[in-house]
Enzyme design. Structure first.
Site, PDB file in Angstrom:
ATOM      1  N   ARG A 159      -7.937   6.730   5.395  1.00 49.63           N
ATOM      2  CA  ARG A 159      -6.619   6.090   5.359  1.00 49.63           C
ATOM      3  C   ARG A 159      -5.704   6.558   6.504  1.00 49.63           C
ATOM      4  O   ARG A 159      -4.510   6.704   6.340  1.00 49.63           O
ATOM      5  CB  ARG A 159      -5.930   6.326   4.004  1.00 49.63           C
ATOM      6  N   SER A 197      -3.493   0.375  -4.306  1.00 51.06           N
ATOM      7  CA  SER A 197      -3.634   1.774  -4.718  1.00 51.06           C
ATOM      8  C   SER A 197      -2.406   2.556  -4.265  1.00 51.06           C
ATOM      9  O   SER A 197      -2.084   2.592  -3.080  1.00 51.06           O
ATOM     10  CB  SER A 197      -4.887   2.398  -4.108  1.00 51.06           C
ATOM     11  N   GLU A 235      -0.254   6.724  -0.895  1.00 54.25           N
ATOM     12  CA  GLU A 235      -0.898   5.846   0.084  1.00 54.25           C
ATOM     13  C   GLU A 235       0.109   4.811   0.564  1.00 54.25           C
ATOM     14  O   GLU A 235       0.011   4.298   1.672  1.00 54.25           O
ATOM     15  CB  GLU A 235      -2.117   5.153  -0.543  1.00 54.25           C
TER      16      GLU A 235
END
Length: 305
Positions: A177, A227, A297
């Protein structure tokens, strides 16, 4: 600041590409966020460069957004210029060497469908991710065992100083990520994907299978940013949150999804403040019970005061 912007930014970009005092709730999948002073929709690299140069010359902050699928904007909005790289910058060109060239504003679902139509496999994992390819590269988006780093040949980038770079995959500093884009505040302009030959029917079947799994396991019926937390090493964020007894936990209209605890959802009228308070409480309780610190995130931008 608004008066200055109103008086100057029209000099470098067409009026039709400008939205003033634009609610960011219309531009995020969370459906949350106050007004941006100005939202710009550039349609070319030169227009992006011109807006960036204008912001630099006038000391106006700017923010880059795509589809807003991994974004939480503050209730008080965004002071400055939001540059939305989206549908106006979304051309696709399929090469004869198993490659696809894509402008950064193109939706992943569209790229995946074009790949399928040309019997190219490798992008199925991303077909249900509701973001642009530029945003996906920035965060090295992934799902179902695939990541963007697996299919990228090279990326054309614009630096904050206005320099255009073309970096091969091995210079993109891809991590979980993360990428050089986020680390250096670069702007993704174009992406060259390298895929493999496949069978269209098999590709379509895999895409259908993954999208059905998403509908079954994820709360797609509610606005969210996907998410909410990164996966901690050795754990799954959703399971930690569920085991902490936080399924269904609410702050206002923000809620930990009972369907998938890794998602924070907007039940209709959630504010950014609600969502932040809920996320903070989730982080606190998971750390207290399991000594694991969850890292968001979701990217926060704008004024949260």
């Amino acid at each position: 600041m608004e008066g200055d912007i109103l008086g100057n930014i029209r000099e470098v970009i067409n009026e039709k590409q400008l939205l003033f005092d634009e609610p960011m709730s219309s531009h995020t999948t969370f459906r949350v966020g106050g007004p941006a002073d100005v939202l710009v929709k550039p349609g070319s690299i030169s227009e992006i460069e011109q807006v960036l140069q204008w912001c630099s010359e006038h000391a106006v902050p700017y923010y880059i957004v795509g589809n807003g699928s991994n974004l939480l904007v503050g209730d008080s909005g965004i002071r400055g210029v939001v540059i939305q790289i989206g549908n106006d910058f979304s051309e696709i060109e399929v090469g004869d060497d198993d490659t696809i060239w894509v402008q950064a504003g193109c939706m992943l679902s569209k790229v995946a469908n074009v790949a399928m139509e040309h019997a190219l496999t490798g992008l199925e994992f991303a077909s249900g991710i509701p973001g642009t390819i530029g945003g996906a590269v920035r965060m090295n988006a992934g799902a179902y065992g695939g990541e963007m780093k697996d299919i990228i040949d090279c990326v054309t980038l614009l630096t904050p100083a206005g320099e255009v770079l073309i970096l091969p995959q091995d210079q993109m500093e891809f991590e979980y990520r993360d990428s050089i884009v986020a680390k250096q505040n670069y702007i993704v302009l174009e992406v060259k994907l390298r895929l493999q030959k496949g069978e269209p029917k098999e590709i379509a079947a895999r895409m259908k299978e993954l999208n059905e799994a998403r509908r079954e396991k994820q709360p797609l019926e509610f606005p969210s940013a996907g998410s909410t937390f990164k996966r901690p090493e050795g754990y799954f964020a959703g399971k930690l949150i569920m085991d902490a007894g936080l399924a269904g936990y609410r702050v206002g209209d923000a809620q930990v999804s009972e369907k998938h605890c890794g998602f924070v959802i907007n039940r209709g009228h959630a504010t950014a403040k609600d969502i932040v308070m809920l996320m903070n409480e989730v982080v606190k309780q998971v750390e207290e019970k399991y000594q694991v610190i969850l890292e968001p995130e979701v990217r926060k931008i704008g004024d949260f005061s």
